[in-house]
Design a protein around this motif. Structure first.
Motif, short mmCIF file in Angstrom:
data_model
loop_
_atom_site.label_atom_id
_atom_site.label_comp_id
_atom_site.label_asym_id
_atom_site.label_seq_id
_atom_site.Cartn_x
_atom_site.Cartn_y
_atom_site.Cartn_z
N VAL A 1 -5.89 -2.82 -5.99
CA VAL A 1 -5.51 -1.49 -6.23
C VAL A 1 -6.62 -1.09 -7.37
CG1 VAL A 1 -4.04 0.22 -7.16
CG2 VAL A 1 -3.18 -1.75 -6.03
N GLY A 2 -7.32 0.19 -6.87
CA GLY A 2 -8.25 0.72 -8.02
C GLY A 2 -8.53 2.13 -7.54
N GLY B 1 0.93 -1.18 0.08
CA GLY B 1 0.04 -0.09 -0.04
C GLY B 1 1.00 1.33 -0.08
N ARG B 2 0.19 2.36 -0.09
CA ARG B 2 1.03 3.53 -0.30
C ARG B 2 1.69 3.84 1.19
NH1 ARG B 2 -2.95 7.66 -3.55
NH2 ARG B 2 -2.49 6.61 -5.60
N SER B 3 1.02 3.92 2.17
CA SER B 3 1.77 3.84 3.57
C SER B 3 1.13 2.77 4.32
CB SER B 3 1.09 5.11 3.98
OG SER B 3 1.61 6.37 3.30
N PRO B 4 1.78 1.55 4.23
CA PRO B 4 0.91 0.44 4.95
C PRO B 4 1.31 0.69 6.50
CG PRO B 4 3.21 -0.35 3.94
CD PRO B 4 2.69 1.10 3.63
N SER B 5 0.39 0.15 7.49
CA SER B 5 0.69 0.05 9.08
C SER B 5 1.63 -1.16 9.27
CB SER B 5 -0.69 0.15 9.63
OG SER B 5 -1.61 1.21 9.47
N PRO B 6 2.15 -0.98 10.41
CA PRO B 6 2.89 -2.32 11.02
C PRO B 6 2.24 -3.45 11.07
CG PRO B 6 3.28 -0.27 12.35
CD PRO B 6 2.10 0.11 11.44
N VAL C 1 2.27 -11.85 8.56
CA VAL C 1 2.22 -10.64 7.73
C VAL C 1 3.50 -9.78 7.56
CG1 VAL C 1 0.76 -8.70 7.10
CG2 VAL C 1 -0.32 -10.96 8.32
N HIS C 2 3.72 -9.41 6.36
CA HIS C 2 4.82 -8.44 6.13
C HIS C 2 4.14 -7.44 5.34
CE1 HIS C 2 7.66 -11.32 7.58
NE2 HIS C 2 6.96 -12.18 6.89
N THR C 3 4.75 -6.02 5.45
CA THR C 3 4.19 -4.87 4.75
C THR C 3 5.27 -4.26 4.01
OG1 THR C 3 4.36 -3.50 6.64
CG2 THR C 3 2.11 -4.75 6.19
N THR C 4 4.82 -3.57 2.84
CA THR C 4 5.82 -2.72 2.21
C THR C 4 5.33 -1.68 1.25
OG1 THR C 4 7.87 -2.92 0.77
CG2 THR C 4 5.90 -4.02 -0.02
N PRO C 5 5.92 -0.42 1.34
CA PRO C 5 5.18 0.45 0.75
C PRO C 5 5.35 0.37 -1.03
CG PRO C 5 7.16 1.31 1.41
CD PRO C 5 7.20 -0.08 2.00
N VAL C 6 4.32 0.56 -1.57
CA VAL C 6 4.27 0.59 -3.10
C VAL C 6 3.37 1.68 -3.57
CG1 VAL C 6 3.47 -0.68 -5.28
CG2 VAL C 6 4.72 -2.01 -3.34
N ASP C 7 3.99 2.54 -4.56
CA ASP C 7 3.05 3.44 -5.00
C ASP C 7 3.78 3.52 -6.49
OD1 ASP C 7 1.77 5.66 -6.46
OD2 ASP C 7 2.10 6.82 -4.92
N TYR C 8 3.41 2.75 -7.51
CA TYR C 8 3.89 2.60 -8.83
C TYR C 8 3.80 3.93 -9.86
CZ TYR C 8 -0.60 0.57 -9.59
OH TYR C 8 -1.87 0.11 -9.55
N THR C 9 2.83 4.74 -9.45
CA THR C 9 2.39 5.86 -10.35
C THR C 9 3.69 7.04 -9.76
OG1 THR C 9 1.02 7.02 -8.44
CG2 THR C 9 0.08 5.53 -10.38
N THR C 10 4.16 6.94 -8.72
CA THR C 10 5.10 7.91 -8.51
C THR C 10 6.47 7.51 -8.32
OG1 THR C 10 4.60 7.95 -5.91
CG2 THR C 10 3.53 9.60 -7.48
N HIS C 11 6.45 5.91 -7.77
CA HIS C 11 7.59 5.30 -7.59
C HIS C 11 7.70 3.91 -8.34
CE1 HIS C 11 7.70 7.99 -4.10
NE2 HIS C 11 9.10 8.24 -4.38
N PRO C 12 7.88 3.96 -9.63
CA PRO C 12 7.70 2.58 -10.33
C PRO C 12 8.53 1.43 -9.83
CG PRO C 12 7.49 4.38 -11.64
CD PRO C 12 8.26 4.89 -10.62
#
Length: 238
Positions: A78-79, A34-39, A45-56
């Protein structure tokens, strides 16, 4: 080696509601983007930030966290839905472009980055195929379009369905099942400003997640590949 499920867009709406269902109904380690995932709230469960529109490159970074041949399930939640156009004069070029970027292009790039992570077909009594699911919408069906309008959203979801169909051909050669999925109208931040449906007729995110898991866990083989299903696993025309 642990087996993985990846939920793209897993921090809000249906994606967030999927996490407890995946924990309860699968043995997988879960990677949530997600753009700003919570812990994470579970050791699985593991989390990592993804925003492919600004950081491909963030998609490639996320894929690097999943070991090769360990991915059993990839769910793209995503939508976007922004100011659906009810008349041609309301169409705006940048809005259309943005819908395509988020709703269709991201799914294609995610499949590209995670392709090498997919596991092979397992045979334990019954064949178990890796699964890729793109959350689409009935609105993206060309054959089911009887009302028009909603140009940006319709076009981008139709494009997403074409991505899914093409993936089902290429990835299907490796035994990966790919299908598009219509979750019904769900009470989320995405739909709430734009959909005029009585609240009692809306699915909650938890119910939508439960029904999606039912469909995913019902997959037995390649007969489900390249389909467009609704929440009761009824086929929707492309």
């Amino acid at each position: 080696m642990s087996q993985y499920a990846v939920v793209l867009g897993g921090t809000r709406g249906i994606g967030a509601a999927l996490i407890p269902h995946l924990l309860a109904r699968t043995p997988y380690t879960i990677l949530v983007t997600g753009r700003s995932p919570s812990p994470p709230t579970s050791p699985r469960v593991h989390t990592t930030p993804v925003d492919y529109t600004t950081h491909p490159s963030s998609l490639a970074t996320a894929a690097s966290l999943v070991p090769p041949r360990s991915l059993r399930l990839l769910i793209n939640c995503v939508g976007m839905l922004d100011e659906p156009e009810k008349a041609l004069k309301k169409v705006d070029y940048e809005r259309v472009r943005r819908h395509f970027e988020v709703n269709a292009l991201g799914a294609l790039m995610a499949a590209k980055e995670f392709e090498g992570c997919f596991a092979g077909v397992e045979k334990e009594g019954e064949s178990r195929h890796p699964v890729l699911v793109n959350l689409s919408a009935r609105t993206g069906s060309i054959g089911d379009n009887g009302t028009g309008g909603w140009y940006s959203y319709r076009m981008s979801k139709a494009a997403l369905n074409q991505v899914t169909k093409s993936l089902s051909v290429e990835l299907g050669r490796k035994g990966i099942v790919a299908f598009s999925y219509h979750p019904e109208t769900v009470d989320t931040d995405l739909t709430r400003p734009h959909v005029r449906v009585p609240k009692e007729h809306l699915f909650t995110p938890d119910l939508a997640a439960e029904k999606l898991m039912n469909v995913i866990l019902s997959v037995k083989g390649m007969e489900d590949n390249g389909k467009f299903y609704d929440y009761e696993k009824r086929e929707i025309p492309w």
